[in-house]
Design an enzyme around this catalytic site. Structure first.
Site, PDB file in Angstrom:
ATOM      1  N   PHE A 148       9.003   1.142   0.588  1.00 40.43           N
ATOM      2  CA  PHE A 148      10.233   0.593   1.294  1.00 40.43           C
ATOM      3  C   PHE A 148       9.974  -1.090   1.346  1.00 40.43           C
ATOM      4  CE2 PHE A 148       7.383   0.344   4.583  1.00 40.43           C
ATOM      5  CZ  PHE A 148       7.689  -0.624   5.334  1.00 40.43           C
ATOM      6  N   LYS A 172      12.729   6.208  -8.855  1.00 41.88           N
ATOM      7  CA  LYS A 172      12.976   6.827  -7.455  1.00 41.88           C
ATOM      8  C   LYS A 172      12.698   5.788  -6.354  1.00 41.88           C
ATOM      9  CE  LYS A 172      11.249   8.747  -4.325  1.00 41.88           C
ATOM     10  NZ  LYS A 172      11.861   8.252  -3.104  1.00 41.88           N
ATOM     11  N   CYS A 280       1.966  -5.423   1.301  1.00 34.34           N
ATOM     12  CA  CYS A 280       0.634  -4.700   1.006  1.00 34.34           C
ATOM     13  C   CYS A 280      -0.436  -6.057   0.640  1.00 34.34           C
ATOM     14  CB  CYS A 280       0.645  -3.955  -0.473  1.00 34.34           C
ATOM     15  SG  CYS A 280       1.315  -5.048  -1.590  1.00 34.34           S
ATOM     16  N   GLU A 382      -4.907   0.998   7.839  1.00 31.13           N
ATOM     17  CA  GLU A 382      -3.699  -0.078   7.578  1.00 31.13           C
ATOM     18  C   GLU A 382      -2.719   0.138   8.542  1.00 31.13           C
ATOM     19  OE1 GLU A 382      -1.130   0.699   4.217  1.00 31.13           O
ATOM     20  OE2 GLU A 382      -1.254  -1.170   3.776  1.00 31.13           O
TER      21      GLU A 382
END
Ligand code: NAD
Length: 498
Positions: A148, A172, A280, A382
């Protein structure tokens, strides 16, 4: 209510499957629904991609490149619309969405050079009248599965290069913010991508599992969290596919006592809290070398956090928008509670920050933990939120040991004025992307992106030269044209050049 459809064979189709609401994270309003593709819908997209492959494979690379040149122009023309969609579904501030889209466009620009990138290797006279060359052929139907947090850029890491190489594609995108990828795919069709060459299916695990098991899919590019990346890698390779699966991260910045601490604090602010830490490559841990460095940094960060503007992403005067979903907000708040329980010192608590008029948004103010230690969950896991953890160590080697021991290996950076320390750090640290006085060392489009350790499953990184290799396979042709009339007897020894 508006439904975010799939794009199969160049047409928007609603398909069959479960429906899910899309919520604007800034306001809490439901903006649309998205249909989560069932197996039948995904198989329809794969069939369209398979049927389009033979013609597209044989389309000259220069013609495929021209489509991408037009796509680049269309992306620039439609930038406002794309960024509005990013902000509406993801929540990030519009300027940040612009930066994301620009990085995505740079991947399209790189893919425009595909005729040169596909040039093979040629050797004349490898034997008598024998020439040999290696060429790079497309694989067939490739799939891309994206997270996302970069709803425009990450699809652009994948499909432009995949189709430039002559493959066809099924994308996708994340079911949490699927609209930017769909709009960009439609712009691809306007630019001249033939129907079936690029298909988009929206969905969740069911769609992913269909892609992973279908024998018509040759290769899968995945970006997302590490548990899913590992699952995609093991399942996809068990089905004999080529897979690259990029996973999660915990990126440490090391600050040496000689660093320019004003600039370092500003750099850390953007790297830790930009996009609410949902990157990230976000810096989520700062390791200060020496207590004096740590004390000064804490004070400077505190001052800057107090001035940080939190609010609706559509308002560019804000620095930070909301988190993507209510569930993710709760997860991040859970980490903050655990950090306190585990003994870290919460020196800035963003949990009570309010955004007047946006009470239903998923807002969380910037948080700063000090005296974080290895073994605490806020260090080992994380968080993917606006939570920066400060650790204190006595020297650079200890900082490097902490980084090397961590399971993730995406990015890291060192702030220093000492060239020797910088060179030692970049040479020895076990991390895939390293910055020296650069907090977010995201490689340019003509390099490649990829972490080490459990941040990347597979051998090749994404975009740049690695992606040309990932989306093609080498074929080596050896060819002989002897002089006419020459008669030769059978040879039974292994052909050699001795
Ligand atoms: P996620 O793993 O939840 O989802 C990623 C994709 O996998 C989505 O398309 C989703 O539909 C699908 N998916 C989710 N659960 C699945 C399951 N059980 N089975 C099959 N498919 C499934 O990730 P996210 O929350 O969307 O994104 C955030 C994560 O992505 C963070 O961990 C972040 O570090 C990582 N990320 C990594 C990079 C990188 O380059 N290494 C870049 C961006 C984001």
């Amino acid at each position: 209510m508006n439904n975010v459809a799939h794009l199969i064979e160049g047409e928007r189709v609603r398909g069959t499957g479960r429906e899910q609401e899309l919520v604007n994270p800034s306001t809490g309003e439901v903006t649309a629904t998205v249909t989560l593709a069932d197996r039948q819908t995904v198989e329809g997209a794969i069939a369209a991609a398979r049927a389009a492959f033979p013609d597209w494979r044989d389309t000259p690379p220069i013609k495929r490149a021209r489509v991408l040149f037009r796509l680049k122009d269309l992306l620039e023309e439609h930038a406002d619309e794309i960024c509005m969609l990013i902000t509406r579904e993801h929540g990030k501030v519009l300027d940040d969405a612009r930066g994301e889209l620009q990085r995505g466009i740079e991947n399209v620009e790189y893919a425009c050079g595909i005729p040169g990138l596909l040039k093979g290797e040629h050797s004349r006279n490898v034997g008598p009248a024998i020439d040999s060359w290696s060429e790079f052929q497309p694989l067939g139907v490739c799939a891309g599965i994206t997270p996302f947090n970069f709803p425009a850029m990450l699809p652009l890491w994948m499909w432009p290069m995949a189709i430039a190489c002559g493959n066809t594609f099924v994308l996708k995108p994340s079911e949490r913010d699927p609209s930017p990828a769909l709009l960009i795919a439609e712009l691809g069709h306007q630019a001249g991508v033939p129907p079936g060459v690029l298909n988009v299916v929206n969905g969740d695990g069911e769609a992913v599992n269909t892609l992973l098991a279908d024998p018509r899919i040759e290769a899968v590019s995945f970006v997302g969290s590490t548990p899913v990346a590992e699952y995609v890698y093991t399942t996809g390779t068990a089905h004999h596919k080529r897979v690259q699966a990029l996973g999660g991260a915990k990126n440490h910045a090391v600050v040496m006592p000689d660093a320019d601490l004003d600039n370092t604090a500003s750099a850390l602010m953007g790297a830790a809290y930009g996009s609410s830490g949902e990157r990230c490559m976000a810096i989520s841990v700062v390791i200060a070398v020496g207590d004096a460095t740590a004390d000064t940094l804490v004070q400077k960060l505190r001052e800057q956090i107090a001035a940080l503007r939190l609010g609706d992403g559509r308002d560019n005067t804000n620095d930070m928008g909301p988190l993507v979903t209510r569930a993710h907000l709760q997860r991040v708040r859970g980490f903050i509670e655990r950090g306190i329980e585990e003994g870290a010192e919460l020196v800035v608590d963003g949990r009570e920050r309010e955004v007047p008029g946006f009470e239903n948004g998923n807002y969380l103010g910037a948080c700063l933990f000090d005296r974080v230690r290895e073994g605490m969950s806020i260090h080992s896991e994380e968080i993917f939120g606006p939570v920066l953890c400060m650790m204190r160590v006595e020297n650079l080697q200890r900082a490097m040991d902490i980084i090397d021991a961590h399971e993730y290996g995406n990015g890291t950076c060192l702030f220093t004025r000492d060239g020797e320390a910088a060179r030692y750090f970049s040479d020895h640290i076990r991390i895939g992307m390293v910055g020296i006085n650069v907090p977010l060392p995201v490689p340019a489009a003509y390099h490649s992106f990829g972490g080490w350790k459990r941040s990347l499953f597979g051998d090749l990184g994404t975009y740049g030269p690695d992606s040309v290799r990932f989306y093609t396979r080498r074929k080596t042709v050896t060819q002989r044209w002897p002089s006419s009339g020459l008669r030769e007897g059978a040879q039974f020894s292994f052909p050699s050049h001795g």
